[in-house]
Design a protein around this motif. Sequence first.
Motif, PDB file in Angstrom:
ATOM      1  N   LEU A  37      -5.167   3.893   2.820  1.00  0.00           N
ATOM      2  CA  LEU A  37      -6.208   2.375   3.306  1.00  0.00           C
ATOM      3  C   LEU A  37      -6.821   2.686   3.462  1.00  0.00           C
ATOM      4  O   LEU A  37      -7.583   3.652   3.922  1.00  0.00           O
ATOM      5  CB  LEU A  37      -6.010   0.673   3.157  1.00  0.00           C
ATOM      6  CG  LEU A  37      -4.462   0.304   2.900  1.00  0.00           C
ATOM      7  CD1 LEU A  37      -3.833  -1.021   3.294  1.00  0.00           C
ATOM      8  CD2 LEU A  37      -4.337  -0.092   1.397  1.00  0.00           C
ATOM      9  N   ARG A  38      -8.289   2.369   3.227  1.00  0.00           N
ATOM     10  CA  ARG A  38      -9.570   2.581   4.188  1.00  0.00           C
ATOM     11  C   ARG A  38     -10.167   1.439   4.537  1.00  0.00           C
ATOM     12  O   ARG A  38      -9.890   0.287   4.032  1.00  0.00           O
ATOM     13  CB  ARG A  38     -10.535   3.671   3.184  1.00  0.00           C
ATOM     14  CG  ARG A  38     -11.071   2.546   2.223  1.00  0.00           C
ATOM     15  CD  ARG A  38     -12.354   3.888   1.487  1.00  0.00           C
ATOM     16  NE  ARG A  38     -13.132   2.891   0.524  1.00  0.00           N
ATOM     17  CZ  ARG A  38     -12.207   2.756  -0.319  1.00  0.00           C
ATOM     18  NH1 ARG A  38     -11.330   3.814  -1.137  1.00  0.00           N
ATOM     19  NH2 ARG A  38     -13.051   1.867  -0.999  1.00  0.00           N
ATOM     20  N   THR A  53      -8.002   2.118  -4.053  1.00  0.00           N
ATOM     21  CA  THR A  53      -8.678   2.195  -5.245  1.00  0.00           C
ATOM     22  C   THR A  53      -7.281   2.567  -6.206  1.00  0.00           C
ATOM     23  O   THR A  53      -6.608   3.320  -6.199  1.00  0.00           O
ATOM     24  CB  THR A  53      -9.507   3.363  -5.139  1.00  0.00           C
ATOM     25  OG1 THR A  53     -10.759   2.733  -3.953  1.00  0.00           O
ATOM     26  CG2 THR A  53      -9.632   3.490  -7.028  1.00  0.00           C
ATOM     27  N   GLY A  54      -7.039   2.154  -6.839  1.00  0.00           N
ATOM     28  CA  GLY A  54      -5.420   2.475  -7.785  1.00  0.00           C
ATOM     29  C   GLY A  54      -6.354   3.732  -8.590  1.00  0.00           C
ATOM     30  O   GLY A  54      -7.277   4.108  -8.887  1.00  0.00           O
ATOM     31  N   GLY A  55      -5.086   3.403  -9.966  1.00  0.00           N
ATOM     32  CA  GLY A  55      -5.626   4.465 -10.875  1.00  0.00           C
ATOM     33  C   GLY A  55      -6.699   4.256 -12.197  1.00  0.00           C
ATOM     34  O   GLY A  55      -6.570   4.713 -12.356  1.00  0.00           O
ATOM     35  N   ASP A  56      -6.723   3.048 -12.349  1.00  0.00           N
ATOM     36  CA  ASP A  56      -7.727   2.389 -13.205  1.00  0.00           C
ATOM     37  C   ASP A  56      -9.173   2.575 -12.142  1.00  0.00           C
ATOM     38  O   ASP A  56     -10.087   2.042 -13.221  1.00  0.00           O
ATOM     39  CB  ASP A  56      -7.035   0.671 -13.567  1.00  0.00           C
ATOM     40  CG  ASP A  56      -7.494   0.362 -11.962  1.00  0.00           C
ATOM     41  OD1 ASP A  56      -6.975   0.288 -11.082  1.00  0.00           O
ATOM     42  OD2 ASP A  56      -7.196  -0.714 -12.504  1.00  0.00           O
ATOM     43  N   ARG A  76      -8.140  -2.815  -4.278  1.00  0.00           N
ATOM     44  CA  ARG A  76      -7.298  -3.860  -4.251  1.00  0.00           C
ATOM     45  C   ARG A  76      -7.491  -3.537  -3.195  1.00  0.00           C
ATOM     46  O   ARG A  76      -7.097  -3.331  -2.207  1.00  0.00           O
ATOM     47  CB  ARG A  76      -6.638  -3.196  -4.957  1.00  0.00           C
ATOM     48  CG  ARG A  76      -5.903  -2.678  -6.685  1.00  0.00           C
ATOM     49  CD  ARG A  76      -4.960  -2.378  -7.027  1.00  0.00           C
ATOM     50  NE  ARG A  76      -4.646  -2.554  -8.169  1.00  0.00           N
ATOM     51  CZ  ARG A  76      -5.028  -1.869  -9.227  1.00  0.00           C
ATOM     52  NH1 ARG A  76      -5.828  -0.645  -8.757  1.00  0.00           N
ATOM     53  NH2 ARG A  76      -4.867  -1.840 -10.264  1.00  0.00           N
ATOM     54  N   ILE A  77      -7.895  -5.281  -2.703  1.00  0.00           N
ATOM     55  CA  ILE A  77      -7.726  -6.040  -1.228  1.00  0.00           C
ATOM     56  C   ILE A  77      -6.039  -5.585  -0.431  1.00  0.00           C
ATOM     57  O   ILE A  77      -5.417  -6.341  -1.547  1.00  0.00           O
ATOM     58  CB  ILE A  77      -8.600  -6.817  -1.434  1.00  0.00           C
ATOM     59  CG1 ILE A  77      -9.965  -6.679  -1.401  1.00  0.00           C
ATOM     60  CG2 ILE A  77      -8.260  -7.301   0.174  1.00  0.00           C
ATOM     61  CD1 ILE A  77     -10.125  -6.009  -0.559  1.00  0.00           C
TER      62      ILE A  77
END
Length: 297
Positions: A12-13, A127-130, A134-135
């Motif tokens: 996460l960032r 960031t998901g694969g798509d 996402r939070i």
Amino acid sequence: MRNAGSFLTLGLRDLNTRPESMIGYTPDIQPIRPSVAKSHGWERRREDVLSFAVTDASCPIVLEEMQLALVSLPLAFARRKSGEFELVAVTGLYAQENLLLTEEGSWRTSYVPSWYRGYPFYAGVSTGGDGQDRIALCFDHASGRYREEPETAHGEDRFFDAEGSLKPVLSRLTTFFTKRHLSRKRTLAAIKCLAEADLLQPWEWSFENPVPEKPLRDGFWTVDRVRLRNISEDVFRDLFETRALEMAYLQLASMPQLAVLRQFAMLSAHKSEDQAPDESGQSIDQFFEDDEIEFRW
């Protein structure tokens, strides 16, 4: 900058890195995982809810809250360590000193920046694969408000209900963080447009230092009025389409609020206790049940 180690180890960032350090406070931000924290919770109400921000001379804000913030806060731009600009509310005249907090940790003016209103909760994003962000809802364990065995009789509550779903106030908070993340993306795009048009200039204080023995803080930037009046049609179009033009006018309109900070600096120097805070004993419920920010996308 906020310690982001916990976010990095989880992929996460931090969504909202500070343009300055939090002196004397080291956060311990961890994700709220149902598998670990299903029966855990937090202390809901604290009178010193914002005392952690005592060393903040500025805080990040987003475009959508500028109209509300400028009523009581001067707004500016500050460089991040990356060299990019961040839109900030100026909360102090001197380094590591927040003039808008009372000794009890309550906010003095009518508007509390959205940056502070989720504390002790924070948002992490992955960031998901798509390719979509996402939070992840996180909690600052250094706040002293995390409870492994919350007691409702003592103003404490669980993160999750019996079915394992987030409590309603935390669901609203997650939605708020998501909207703020999207707004921050628009904010950074507008700032980039202003910077590329060479419309930002170093901030010069327009009044005499009320406490001469302490140097006024530097590092703030403001919109260049002269250049803004003489932009080309093409630049005007770019500024309008990214809402950078709106941002520029709102930032300039906030400048008279510097008088508020100057007054608080003078009161602080004279150890005056005559100014009562407009807000006291805020809780996370109060910050989000009647939220006035309208996020548009």
